[in-house]
Design an enzyme around this catalytic site. Structure first.
Site: not given
Ligand SMILES: Cc1cc2nc3c(=O)[nH]c(=O)nc-3n(C[C@H](O)[C@H](O)[C@H](O)COP(=O)(O)OP(=O)(O)OC[C@H]3O[C@@H](n4cnc5c(N)ncnc54)[C@H](O)[C@@H]3O)c2cc1C
Length: 502
Positions: A32, A50, A343, A412, A452
């Site tokens: 990460e 969801h 989800s 808080c 805090c």
């Molecule tokens: C506004 C919004 C609302 C949402 N609401 C919902 C909801 O209510 N319910 C639901 O099911 N989903 C929801 N989603 C979708 C959900 O948040 C995402 O599907 C999910 O968080 C994606 O996770 P991820 O691990 O793919 O991405 P991320 O959480 O972005 O993780 C990717 C990680 O990779 C790391 N990374 C990137 N490049 C590199 C690299 N070169 N080397 C090492 N590390 C790297 C980043 O730092 C990051 O920590 C929402 C999304 C948004 C934006």
């Protein structure tokens, strides 16, 4: 360094995959780039599990959401993460809205949801007394729930570490090296990791990672802004309230959070930069106006925070990409994980595990993925002062065993020093103020760390045995203190009339 599998990205998807793969006898490294897991989209979203009526039943989004939803009760119980199945209502005002609700219900039923119901009339207001009185219908989905998305991600990663996964923080994948169309290593800012399998779960940056193996898709960041109200407003609504969804998003919702705050948002618009998490005046107005259509008497005061998240929107595609690369053996893309990615995380992880089995067969036919017989499903319960307020006598027993639980650091959110020390030493350790905040909520309350913050900084510095000047808010380039007051006085030559104690 060597690994059987390298997972790039410590969001909810990377963490869920790490935990799922830790069931097998494999040497797994998750890298990460930030100083903690859950630093990307997984920390800035609505936190809704969801029900699964939105996405088309023929898509991965539709299928994986439905498969995952029922798992959250047991999973969250095992991982000691708060999850509340409070149900959702998609609210309609017109005949056109009613037709859309029927469509959603039909799609949900095709997806396999059994208990969807369109409700109308007085029942609507029995469920939601503060709902806009002009509302006429709502699609009720009792299986929708709320969760803290970052707590869930951290718990998945902690559990993966307990089961042998190495999580390397502040480790950024810079390149993927291949030989004869086969992955052979990941180049990082901290050196080379030799491996024959890589899982690309880099969220918004998955398109940049995948270029290294010649796969091609483009991710555009779509911003969503939110506002969070103080705890006294959490009971303004009983369910997750959505408007009628559009093609772009599920719309601006109003929901209680698992910690009893009230959350409104998100809006949706494209931005240029993948790290643009700013909130805007126009966004605040838009989110308020949207939320007021559902709950007209939203508070004007007691707004304690606003934040934004970025959707990883794949250009020209409305579904997740979860597949092995067709160009390079040993490379798996898990990309474009927009909503409902949170989800769907448990089922996405299982799907990746199945793909990995096929990939491994292709790379080394003699190698079999065997289950470890000592997989640990659960995380231990951690005492939280906030949960003991009505049984304070029992907390006394905890203090008698460890006096640090008697020192309250965040008024808080009612957090003790004992809880903070545990967070600093948990499997994926907290190293910054925000990492502490995400784990134990110190700084999440009404004062947002005003009181805090200095205490948390001091304890971090003492416990990690590093100078307070090196303690950060959220990793690199976010140091909080610039210099020692003593040195500043010397440098600037400021003289005080009275004696000062530093
Ligand atoms: C506004 C919004 C609302 C949402 N609401 C919902 C909801 O209510 N319910 C639901 O099911 N989903 C929801 N989603 C979708 C959900 O948040 C995402 O599907 C999910 O968080 C994606 O996770 P991820 O691990 O793919 O991405 P991320 O959480 O972005 O993780 C990717 C990680 O990779 C790391 N990374 C990137 N490049 C590199 C690299 N070169 N080397 C090492 N590390 C790297 C980043 O730092 C990051 O920590 C929402 C999304 C948004 C934006």
């Amino acid at each position: 360094m060597k690994a059987d599998v390298v997972i790039i990205g410590g969001g909810v998807i990377g963490a869920a995959i790490a935990r799922e793969l830790s069931r097998y006898s494999l040497n797994i490294i998750l890298i990460e780039k930030e100083d903690d897991v859950a630093m990307g989209t997984s920390k800035g979203n609505s936190g809704i599990i969801h029900a699964g009526y939105n996405a088309d039943f023929r898509t991965l989004k539709g299928q994986l959401n439905i498969k995952s939803n029922p798992r959250f009760d047991k999973l969250c119980q095992d991982l000691k993460v708060r999850f509340k199945r409070i149900g959702s209502l998609v609210v309609g005002f017109t005949q056109e809205d009613f037709d859309k609700l029927k469509e959603l219900k039909e799609n949900g039923e095709k997806n396999g949801i059994k208990n969807l119901e369109i409700i109308r009339g007085p029942k609507l207001f029995e469920l939601e007394p503060n709902l806009n009185f002009q509302a006429k219908y709502a699609l009720y989905a009792p299986s929708a729930g709320i969760i803290s998305p970052y707590k869930f991600t951290i718990a998945l990663a902690d559990n993966a570490v307990i089961n042998g996964v190495k999580v390397l923080l502040e480790t950024e994948a810079k390149d993927i090296r291949t030989e004869k169309k086969q992955v052979c290593s990941v180049v990082t800012n901290r050196g080379l990791i030799k491996t024959r399998t890589v899982i690309n779960a880099a969220g918004l940056y998955a398109d940049e990672i995948t270029k290294a193996v010649g796969d091609n898709f483009k991710i555009n960041p779509l911003k969503g802004e939110y506002q969070l109200f103080d705890k006294q407003w959490g009971n303004l609504v009983n369910h997750i309230l959505f408007p009628i969804p559009t093609k772009l998003s599920k719309g601006i919702l109003v929901t209680p959070t698992v910690h009893d705050n009230l959350l409104i948002g998100p809006n949706s618009y494209q931005v240029e930069e993948k790290d643009d998490l700013s909130t805007t005046k126009a966004g605040i107005k838009e989110v308020h106006a949207g939320a007021r259509k559902l709950i007209p008497h939203l508070p004007h005061q007691d707004l304690i925070n606003s934040f934004a998240g970025l959707r990883a929107d794949i250009e020209g595609r409305d579904d997740f990409i979860i597949e092995a690369s067709k160009k390079i053996r040993g490379f798996i893309n898990v990309a474009g994980i927009e909503s409902p990615g949170l989800s769907s995380a448990p089922a996405i992880a299982e799907m990746v595990s199945d793909i990995l089995k096929e990939v491994v067969k292709e790379i080394s036919p003699q190698l079999e993925l065997n289950y470890r017989d000592n997989f640990i499903e659960t995380l231990p319960e951690q005492p939280r002062f906030a949960d003991y307020l009505d049984k304070i006598g029992n907390w006394q027993e905890i203090i008698e065993k460890d006096a640090d639980y008697g020192e309250i650091i965040c008024r808080c959110e009612k957090v003790s020093k004992g809880e903070m020390l545990k967070a600093i030493h948990q499997p994926v350790p907290a190293r910054s103020l925000d990492a502490i905040k995400r784990r134990i909520r110190a700084g999440m309350g009404r004062c947002q760390g005003g009181f805090c913050g200095p205490k948390v900084l001091k304890i971090l510095s003492e416990e990690l045995k590093i100078s307070p000047l090196r303690i950060t808010k959220k990793g690199k380039r976010s140091e909080i203190l610039k210099t020692k007051a003593k040195d500043m006085i010397k440098e600037t030559g400021v003289k005080f009339k009275d004696e000062v104690r530093i």
